[in-house]
Write a protein that holds these residues in place. Structure first.
Motif, short mmCIF file in Angstrom:
data_model
loop_
_atom_site.label_atom_id
_atom_site.label_comp_id
_atom_site.label_asym_id
_atom_site.label_seq_id
_atom_site.Cartn_x
_atom_site.Cartn_y
_atom_site.Cartn_z
N SER A 234 -4.88 -15.29 -13.08
CA SER A 234 -4.82 -13.82 -13.03
C SER A 234 -6.09 -13.25 -12.39
O SER A 234 -6.02 -12.22 -11.70
N LEU A 235 -7.23 -13.90 -12.62
CA LEU A 235 -8.46 -13.47 -11.94
C LEU A 235 -8.34 -13.67 -10.43
O LEU A 235 -8.74 -12.80 -9.64
N MET A 236 -7.79 -14.82 -10.04
CA MET A 236 -7.58 -15.08 -8.62
C MET A 236 -6.67 -14.03 -8.00
O MET A 236 -6.97 -13.45 -6.95
N ALA A 237 -5.54 -13.79 -8.66
CA ALA A 237 -4.56 -12.85 -8.12
C ALA A 237 -5.10 -11.42 -8.11
O ALA A 237 -4.89 -10.67 -7.15
N GLY A 238 -5.79 -11.04 -9.20
CA GLY A 238 -6.30 -9.68 -9.28
C GLY A 238 -7.32 -9.38 -8.19
O GLY A 238 -7.24 -8.34 -7.52
N LEU A 239 -8.26 -10.27 -7.99
CA LEU A 239 -9.26 -10.06 -6.94
C LEU A 239 -8.64 -10.13 -5.55
O LEU A 239 -9.09 -9.43 -4.62
N SER A 240 -7.62 -10.97 -5.39
CA SER A 240 -6.94 -11.05 -4.09
C SER A 240 -6.22 -9.75 -3.78
O SER A 240 -6.30 -9.22 -2.66
N LEU A 241 -5.50 -9.20 -4.78
CA LEU A 241 -4.82 -7.93 -4.56
C LEU A 241 -5.83 -6.81 -4.33
O LEU A 241 -5.58 -5.90 -3.52
N ALA A 242 -6.96 -6.86 -5.02
CA ALA A 242 -7.99 -5.85 -4.81
C ALA A 242 -8.47 -5.87 -3.36
O ALA A 242 -8.71 -4.81 -2.76
N THR A 243 -8.61 -7.06 -2.80
CA THR A 243 -9.03 -7.18 -1.40
C THR A 243 -8.00 -6.58 -0.45
O THR A 243 -8.33 -5.80 0.45
N VAL A 244 -6.74 -6.97 -0.67
CA VAL A 244 -5.65 -6.45 0.18
C VAL A 244 -5.53 -4.93 0.01
O VAL A 244 -5.34 -4.20 0.99
N ALA A 245 -5.64 -4.44 -1.23
CA ALA A 245 -5.51 -3.01 -1.49
C ALA A 245 -6.64 -2.23 -0.81
O ALA A 245 -6.40 -1.16 -0.22
N TYR A 246 -7.85 -2.75 -0.87
CA TYR A 246 -8.97 -2.06 -0.24
C TYR A 246 -8.79 -1.96 1.28
O TYR A 246 -8.93 -0.87 1.86
N ARG A 247 -8.42 -3.05 1.90
CA ARG A 247 -8.25 -3.04 3.35
C ARG A 247 -7.08 -2.14 3.76
O ARG A 247 -7.16 -1.43 4.78
N SER A 248 -6.01 -2.17 2.98
CA SER A 248 -4.87 -1.30 3.28
C SER A 248 -5.24 0.16 3.10
O SER A 248 -4.85 1.02 3.91
N ALA A 249 -6.01 0.47 2.06
CA ALA A 249 -6.42 1.86 1.82
C ALA A 249 -7.30 2.37 2.96
O ALA A 249 -7.18 3.52 3.38
N MET A 250 -8.17 1.52 3.46
CA MET A 250 -9.02 1.93 4.57
C MET A 250 -8.19 2.30 5.81
O MET A 250 -8.51 3.24 6.54
#
Length: 399
Positions: free
Chosen positions: A234-250
């Motif tokens: 869940s830590l792996m998935a959470g940080l991975s989604l955070a990365t994708v979410a940040y780049r998509s938001a930008m």
């Protein structure tokens, strides 16, 4: 051989010789088209969901006495892991004070909230008596892992609402808003700690659910350390989604990315992935089940999880020339997410040991339409939140 059983802040401004880019007209049109498609899929999902609630489980699903868990539970378990983006980033920024990651906080927490809303919606569809969804709050079964999961998910969803509220409240001009934002700012650290605690509990307890079925889950997946493995993934998935979410938001906001932030998050993801890989093989070795990787047909699924979700992203990241490219910085977290989702579906469906003459589970069309509709609704709500509620002043107040 022992076999045990079947917050958001403005992005860093570019240098003077660099012009800040803005979302172009074609980009806006593409985003609007995407939102329109998601809205149509959401509407179809609502119709399918209403049909499921009116017609009951039998006529609208492929579930049977052998397969009582279907794609709804598979996506539920996967989404809960993905929604770990909220608690991992909140812990990173608010608890460990890694302010360099603050720009990624608001997209991650909003993604976490949308993930848990989607989880709750899928659970309502999966319940035989959705009109009694509140019974766990009235009749406490302290010996049931599901009771802990239900309570933690409900309470943590409340925490996510509190954490995201400054962005939404900041749009209001009522006189009571500023005092309320001040209270939220003062309570943010303890609220975050409570949220991280609740997430740790239910992310690991999802693995505890499978400890009750050593006769049903294949030995390659069943393990007494499943709660630990579920938490690490869940830590792996959470940080991975955070990365994708940040780049998509930008991209949605038309702002430049902080490359150091992306690199730092990917590096943490890779570190957890390596630890997860070592833990998986160490557990098999300890249980004396390594030979199963060459003798069991389902070993291909087990190896595929790790190849796609761990070995490939870690291998790509370890090559310096590749990890500096934007494509690899997209691909690494996406592969990790795919591997975690495969793990949740394997444990829920494909690694379940059933009798040879058992009826097969084929998801009903309404299951797929309702699931796609709920996922589309969550993504649409996230895009709207990023596009219209990324209020710097509100986030500064909460920070």
């Amino acid at each position: 051989m022992a076999v045990r059983g079947a917050s958001w802040q403005p992005a860093v401004l570019p240098q003077k010789d660099e012009a800040p880019f803005e979302l172009s007209v074609p980009g806006v049109c593409s985003l609007n088209c995407l939102m329109g498609v998601l809205a149509c899929l959401t509407l179809a999902g609502v119709v399918a969901g209403v049909g499921r609630l009116l017609l009951a489980l039998g006529p609208t699903t492929g579930l049977n006495d052998v397969y009582s868990w279907g794609i709804w539970i598979g996506f539920d378990f996967g989404l809960i892991a993905f929604a770990g983006a909220g608690f991992t980033m909140a812990a990173l920024v608010h608890v460990f004070h890694r302010e360099r990651y603050h720009d990624a906080l608001w997209p991650a927490i909003l993604a976490g909230l949308m993930g848990y809303v989607a989880v709750l919606a899928l659970l309502v569809l999966d319940l035989g008596r959705p009109d009694r969804f509140y019974n766990f709050m009235l009749y406490w079964n302290l010996h049931s892992p599901l009771f802990e999961i239900s309570c933690c998910v409900l309470l943590y969803s409340t925490v996510l609402v509190i954490e995201t509220s400054p962005n939404f409240l900041g749009k209001l001009k009522w006189p009571w808003v500023n005092p309320l934002l001040k209270v939220i700012r003062q309570a943010m650290i303890p609220v975050t700690i409570i949220g991280v605690t609740l997430s740790t509990l239910h992310q690991s307890t999802l693995g505890t659910l499978y400890l009750n079925m050593p006769h049903r889950l294949h030995p390659l997946w069943w393990s007494p350390v499943l709660p630990v493995l579920f938490y690490i993934s869940s830590l792996m998935a959470g940080l991975s989604l955070a990365t994708v979410a940040y780049r998509s938001a930008m991209r949605i906001l038309g702002r430049p990315e902080d490359r150091n932030l992306i690199h730092g998050l990917c590096r943490i993801v890779v570190a957890f992935s390596v630890f997860y890989l070592i833990a998986k093989f160490a557990e098999l070795w300890w249980a004396g089940e390594l030979p199963m990787l060459w003798t069991e047909g389902l070993a291909a699924l087990w190896l595929a999880e790790l190849l796609i979700g761990v070995v490939l992203p870690v291998g790509l990241w370890l090559i310096p020339a590749l990890r500096r490219t934007s494509a690899i910085q997209w691909l690494v977290p996406i592969l990790v997410l795919a591997g975690v989702l495969m793990n949740r579906f394997d444990a829920t469906l494909y690694a379940q040991v059933v009798r040879a003459d058992a009826p097969a589970y084929i998801p009903h069309l309404l299951e797929w339409i309702s699931t796609i509709g709920i996922l589309s609704a969550g993504l649409l709500a996230w895009i709207i939140g990023i596009r219209f509620f990324s209020d710097h002043q509100a986030q500064d107040a909460a920070h």
